[in-house]
Write an enzyme that holds these catalytic residues in place. Sequence first.
Site, PDB file in Angstrom:
ATOM      1  N   GLY A   1      42.108  33.968  34.994  1.00  0.00           N
ATOM      2  CA  GLY A   1      41.220  33.881  33.830  1.00  0.00           C
ATOM      3  C   GLY A   1      40.674  35.225  33.407  1.00  0.00           C
ATOM      4  O   GLY A   1      40.612  35.552  32.214  1.00  0.00           O
ATOM      5  N   CYS A   2      40.299  36.039  34.384  1.00  0.00           N
ATOM      6  CA  CYS A   2      39.740  37.357  34.077  1.00  0.00           C
ATOM      7  C   CYS A   2      40.807  38.270  33.480  1.00  0.00           C
ATOM      8  O   CYS A   2      40.531  39.053  32.578  1.00  0.00           O
ATOM      9  CB  CYS A   2      39.133  37.973  35.333  1.00  0.00           C
ATOM     10  SG  CYS A   2      37.762  36.978  35.976  1.00  0.00           S
ATOM     11  N   THR A   3      42.028  38.149  33.981  1.00  0.00           N
ATOM     12  CA  THR A   3      43.133  38.939  33.446  1.00  0.00           C
ATOM     13  C   THR A   3      43.427  38.524  32.010  1.00  0.00           C
ATOM     14  O   THR A   3      43.595  39.384  31.128  1.00  0.00           O
ATOM     15  CB  THR A   3      44.386  38.795  34.334  1.00  0.00           C
ATOM     16  OG1 THR A   3      44.063  39.263  35.649  1.00  0.00           O
ATOM     17  CG2 THR A   3      45.564  39.575  33.777  1.00  0.00           C
TER      18      THR A   3
END
Length: 150
Positions: free
Chosen positions: A45-47
């Site tokens: 998700g952060c990527t």
Amino acid sequence: MQTLKAGDRAPEFSQADQDGNLHQLLDYRGKKLVVFFYPKADTPGCTAEACDLRDNFKVLTDKGYALLGVSADSAKKQGKFRDRYKFPFPLLADEDKSVINAFGVWGPKKFMGRTYDGIHRITFIIDENGVIERVIDDVKTKRHASQILE
């Protein structure tokens, strides 16, 4: 968890990025600043979120925005994350959670029926005078830039 809201003055902060360069709120006076908090570098998700901001970086900067990513990861981990995906914006290594706590994004989370404390994925848009203009607390990781530009 006492998260800051629109109309609040953004907290003064001073934190190093992945290269050891210090960033302070004062450095961004006169500019619109996007501060996006994410739970952990190099996770799906952060990527997706950071890559969407990278892919739309020119559009965002053309609209006058500067960007800062923040997580509690080490400078080394933030540097690897930045280098792997070629992010053109700094990633603050807030290991002591001073910026995270100042913005009120650390608190209880639930995942797979388990409750634990962690960083909430929240973005703050700060105006040229250091006042929070908008808070995005329902971040769509694959189209976050369009949320900022709405």
